[in-house]
Design a protein around this motif. Structure first.
Motif, PDB file in Angstrom:
ATOM      1  N   MET A  46     -65.845  44.000  48.528  1.00  0.00           N
ATOM      2  CA  MET A  46     -65.939  43.185  47.508  1.00  0.00           C
ATOM      3  C   MET A  46     -64.543  42.366  47.187  1.00  0.00           C
ATOM      4  O   MET A  46     -63.517  43.246  47.288  1.00  0.00           O
ATOM      5  CB  MET A  46     -66.352  43.881  46.246  1.00  0.00           C
ATOM      6  CG  MET A  46     -66.226  42.952  44.977  1.00  0.00           C
ATOM      7  SD  MET A  46     -67.120  43.894  43.664  1.00  0.00           S
ATOM      8  CE  MET A  46     -66.950  42.788  42.314  1.00  0.00           C
ATOM      9  N   ARG A  47     -64.457  41.200  47.047  1.00  0.00           N
ATOM     10  CA  ARG A  47     -63.317  40.314  46.986  1.00  0.00           C
ATOM     11  C   ARG A  47     -62.877  40.069  45.643  1.00  0.00           C
ATOM     12  O   ARG A  47     -63.684  40.125  44.793  1.00  0.00           O
ATOM     13  CB  ARG A  47     -63.360  39.123  47.658  1.00  0.00           C
ATOM     14  CG  ARG A  47     -63.442  39.212  49.048  1.00  0.00           C
ATOM     15  CD  ARG A  47     -63.554  37.842  49.618  1.00  0.00           C
ATOM     16  NE  ARG A  47     -62.462  37.077  49.862  1.00  0.00           N
ATOM     17  CZ  ARG A  47     -62.019  36.093  50.141  1.00  0.00           C
ATOM     18  NH1 ARG A  47     -62.940  35.543  51.234  1.00  0.00           N
ATOM     19  NH2 ARG A  47     -60.897  35.437  49.968  1.00  0.00           N
ATOM     20  N   GLN A  48     -61.655  40.499  45.218  1.00  0.00           N
ATOM     21  CA  GLN A  48     -61.209  40.119  43.827  1.00  0.00           C
ATOM     22  C   GLN A  48     -60.823  38.659  43.607  1.00  0.00           C
ATOM     23  O   GLN A  48     -60.477  37.942  44.595  1.00  0.00           O
ATOM     24  CB  GLN A  48     -59.759  40.849  43.660  1.00  0.00           C
ATOM     25  CG  GLN A  48     -60.080  42.360  43.169  1.00  0.00           C
ATOM     26  CD  GLN A  48     -58.597  42.772  42.710  1.00  0.00           C
ATOM     27  OE1 GLN A  48     -57.708  42.473  43.461  1.00  0.00           O
ATOM     28  NE2 GLN A  48     -58.670  43.541  41.574  1.00  0.00           N
ATOM     29  N   GLN A  49     -60.969  38.082  42.461  1.00  0.00           N
ATOM     30  CA  GLN A  49     -60.858  36.898  42.169  1.00  0.00           C
ATOM     31  C   GLN A  49     -59.297  36.686  42.023  1.00  0.00           C
ATOM     32  O   GLN A  49     -58.558  37.468  41.408  1.00  0.00           O
ATOM     33  CB  GLN A  49     -61.234  36.724  40.575  1.00  0.00           C
ATOM     34  CG  GLN A  49     -61.054  35.190  40.148  1.00  0.00           C
ATOM     35  CD  GLN A  49     -61.759  34.871  38.968  1.00  0.00           C
ATOM     36  OE1 GLN A  49     -62.471  35.680  38.419  1.00  0.00           O
ATOM     37  NE2 GLN A  49     -61.455  33.709  38.426  1.00  0.00           N
ATOM     38  N   THR A  50     -58.998  35.728  42.828  1.00  0.00           N
ATOM     39  CA  THR A  50     -57.342  35.389  42.594  1.00  0.00           C
ATOM     40  C   THR A  50     -56.975  34.179  41.957  1.00  0.00           C
ATOM     41  O   THR A  50     -55.714  33.805  41.930  1.00  0.00           O
ATOM     42  CB  THR A  50     -56.899  35.279  44.216  1.00  0.00           C
ATOM     43  OG1 THR A  50     -57.560  34.264  44.885  1.00  0.00           O
ATOM     44  CG2 THR A  50     -57.131  36.586  45.056  1.00  0.00           C
ATOM     45  N   THR A  51     -57.971  33.552  41.482  1.00  0.00           N
ATOM     46  CA  THR A  51     -57.616  32.216  40.406  1.00  0.00           C
ATOM     47  C   THR A  51     -57.315  32.560  39.086  1.00  0.00           C
ATOM     48  O   THR A  51     -57.880  33.820  38.401  1.00  0.00           O
ATOM     49  CB  THR A  51     -58.480  31.232  40.588  1.00  0.00           C
ATOM     50  OG1 THR A  51     -59.716  31.668  40.187  1.00  0.00           O
ATOM     51  CG2 THR A  51     -58.680  30.780  42.109  1.00  0.00           C
ATOM     52  N   ASP A  52     -56.317  31.917  38.557  1.00  0.00           N
ATOM     53  CA  ASP A  52     -56.015  32.300  37.012  1.00  0.00           C
ATOM     54  C   ASP A  52     -57.136  31.751  36.085  1.00  0.00           C
ATOM     55  O   ASP A  52     -57.817  30.816  36.238  1.00  0.00           O
ATOM     56  CB  ASP A  52     -54.675  31.630  36.750  1.00  0.00           C
ATOM     57  CG  ASP A  52     -53.537  32.543  37.191  1.00  0.00           C
ATOM     58  OD1 ASP A  52     -53.804  33.598  37.584  1.00  0.00           O
ATOM     59  OD2 ASP A  52     -52.437  31.725  37.447  1.00  0.00           O
ATOM     60  N   GLU A  53     -57.439  32.566  35.200  1.00  0.00           N
ATOM     61  CA  GLU A  53     -58.358  32.107  34.217  1.00  0.00           C
ATOM     62  C   GLU A  53     -57.495  30.934  33.248  1.00  0.00           C
ATOM     63  O   GLU A  53     -56.227  31.185  33.045  1.00  0.00           O
ATOM     64  CB  GLU A  53     -58.674  33.118  33.113  1.00  0.00           C
ATOM     65  CG  GLU A  53     -59.650  34.178  34.019  1.00  0.00           C
ATOM     66  CD  GLU A  53     -60.903  33.639  33.966  1.00  0.00           C
ATOM     67  OE1 GLU A  53     -61.552  32.722  33.343  1.00  0.00           O
ATOM     68  OE2 GLU A  53     -61.608  34.094  34.980  1.00  0.00           O
ATOM     69  N   PRO A  54     -58.106  29.879  32.610  1.00  0.00           N
ATOM     70  CA  PRO A  54     -57.505  29.064  31.821  1.00  0.00           C
ATOM     71  C   PRO A  54     -56.892  29.724  30.535  1.00  0.00           C
ATOM     72  O   PRO A  54     -57.540  30.735  30.037  1.00  0.00           O
ATOM     73  CB  PRO A  54     -58.663  27.905  31.332  1.00  0.00           C
ATOM     74  CG  PRO A  54     -59.975  28.654  31.687  1.00  0.00           C
ATOM     75  CD  PRO A  54     -59.656  29.688  32.801  1.00  0.00           C
ATOM     76  N   PRO A  55     -56.101  29.422  30.147  1.00  0.00           N
ATOM     77  CA  PRO A  55     -55.271  30.043  28.650  1.00  0.00           C
ATOM     78  C   PRO A  55     -56.122  29.940  27.500  1.00  0.00           C
ATOM     79  O   PRO A  55     -57.174  28.904  27.445  1.00  0.00           O
ATOM     80  CB  PRO A  55     -54.082  29.233  28.620  1.00  0.00           C
ATOM     81  CG  PRO A  55     -53.994  28.182  29.123  1.00  0.00           C
ATOM     82  CD  PRO A  55     -55.004  28.315  30.522  1.00  0.00           C
ATOM     83  N   VAL A  56     -56.440  31.095  26.840  1.00  0.00           N
ATOM     84  CA  VAL A  56     -57.216  30.634  25.406  1.00  0.00           C
ATOM     85  C   VAL A  56     -56.192  30.066  24.481  1.00  0.00           C
ATOM     86  O   VAL A  56     -54.892  30.460  24.383  1.00  0.00           O
ATOM     87  CB  VAL A  56     -57.331  32.420  25.098  1.00  0.00           C
ATOM     88  CG1 VAL A  56     -58.148  32.354  23.675  1.00  0.00           C
ATOM     89  CG2 VAL A  56     -58.390  32.921  25.974  1.00  0.00           C
ATOM     90  N   VAL A  57     -56.567  29.136  23.891  1.00  0.00           N
ATOM     91  CA  VAL A  57     -55.942  28.388  23.003  1.00  0.00           C
ATOM     92  C   VAL A  57     -56.658  28.817  21.278  1.00  0.00           C
ATOM     93  O   VAL A  57     -57.596  28.625  21.326  1.00  0.00           O
ATOM     94  CB  VAL A  57     -56.169  26.827  23.013  1.00  0.00           C
ATOM     95  CG1 VAL A  57     -55.361  26.047  22.038  1.00  0.00           C
ATOM     96  CG2 VAL A  57     -55.658  26.547  24.448  1.00  0.00           C
ATOM     97  N   LEU A  58     -55.506  29.326  20.526  1.00  0.00           N
ATOM     98  CA  LEU A  58     -55.917  29.748  19.545  1.00  0.00           C
ATOM     99  C   LEU A  58     -55.478  28.654  18.317  1.00  0.00           C
ATOM    100  O   LEU A  58     -54.127  28.173  18.558  1.00  0.00           O
ATOM    101  CB  LEU A  58     -55.217  31.216  19.031  1.00  0.00           C
ATOM    102  CG  LEU A  58     -55.783  32.249  19.945  1.00  0.00           C
ATOM    103  CD1 LEU A  58     -55.369  33.602  19.846  1.00  0.00           C
ATOM    104  CD2 LEU A  58     -57.599  32.277  19.896  1.00  0.00           C
ATOM    105  N   MET A  59     -55.858  28.467  17.137  1.00  0.00           N
ATOM    106  CA  MET A  59     -55.387  27.843  16.373  1.00  0.00           C
ATOM    107  C   MET A  59     -54.160  28.614  15.684  1.00  0.00           C
ATOM    108  O   MET A  59     -54.158  29.866  15.497  1.00  0.00           O
ATOM    109  CB  MET A  59     -56.343  27.454  15.149  1.00  0.00           C
ATOM    110  CG  MET A  59     -57.112  28.431  14.498  1.00  0.00           C
ATOM    111  SD  MET A  59     -58.193  27.606  13.315  1.00  0.00           S
ATOM    112  CE  MET A  59     -58.534  28.879  12.306  1.00  0.00           C
ATOM    113  N   ASP A  60     -53.209  27.829  14.804  1.00  0.00           N
ATOM    114  CA  ASP A  60     -51.877  28.420  14.257  1.00  0.00           C
ATOM    115  C   ASP A  60     -52.409  28.814  12.713  1.00  0.00           C
ATOM    116  O   ASP A  60     -52.890  27.951  11.932  1.00  0.00           O
ATOM    117  CB  ASP A  60     -50.772  27.328  14.371  1.00  0.00           C
ATOM    118  CG  ASP A  60     -49.597  27.877  13.464  1.00  0.00           C
ATOM    119  OD1 ASP A  60     -49.644  29.040  13.034  1.00  0.00           O
ATOM    120  OD2 ASP A  60     -48.839  27.270  13.650  1.00  0.00           O
ATOM    121  N   PRO A  61     -52.641  30.005  12.514  1.00  0.00           N
ATOM    122  CA  PRO A  61     -53.172  30.261  11.180  1.00  0.00           C
ATOM    123  C   PRO A  61     -52.181  30.316  10.134  1.00  0.00           C
ATOM    124  O   PRO A  61     -52.429  30.336   9.006  1.00  0.00           O
ATOM    125  CB  PRO A  61     -53.202  32.053  11.513  1.00  0.00           C
ATOM    126  CG  PRO A  61     -52.251  32.279  12.433  1.00  0.00           C
ATOM    127  CD  PRO A  61     -52.463  31.208  13.284  1.00  0.00           C
TER     128      PRO A  61
END
Length: 66
Positions: free
Chosen positions: A1-16
């Motif tokens: 089984m191959r591992q995923q080597t690409t980055d996930e896009p960053p999670v953008v959270l609102m500024d509380p």
């Protein structure tokens, strides 16, 4: 089984720490924003926070959750 080597896009959270932006053209959001600003001006942080929560939760067709 191959591992995923690409980055996930960053999670953008609102500024509380910033008040939510009312949806343009929405009378309910505009009224809540005025109430929030007035409460903040008189140092009523509890009411200002309540208005912020109501603005964030107010539904609009086609609007994705922030």
């Amino acid at each position: 089984m191959r591992q995923q080597t690409t980055d996930e896009p960053p999670v953008v959270l609102m500024d509380p720490t910033r008040p939510p932006r009312p949806v343009p053209g929405c009378d309910v959001c505009a009224a809540l924003d005025r109430q929030r600003a007035a409460a903040e001006a008189r140092s009523d942080i509890k009411r200002a926070t309540t208005c912020e929560v109501e603005i964030r939760r107010h539904p609009h067709p086609g609007r994705s959750e922030e």
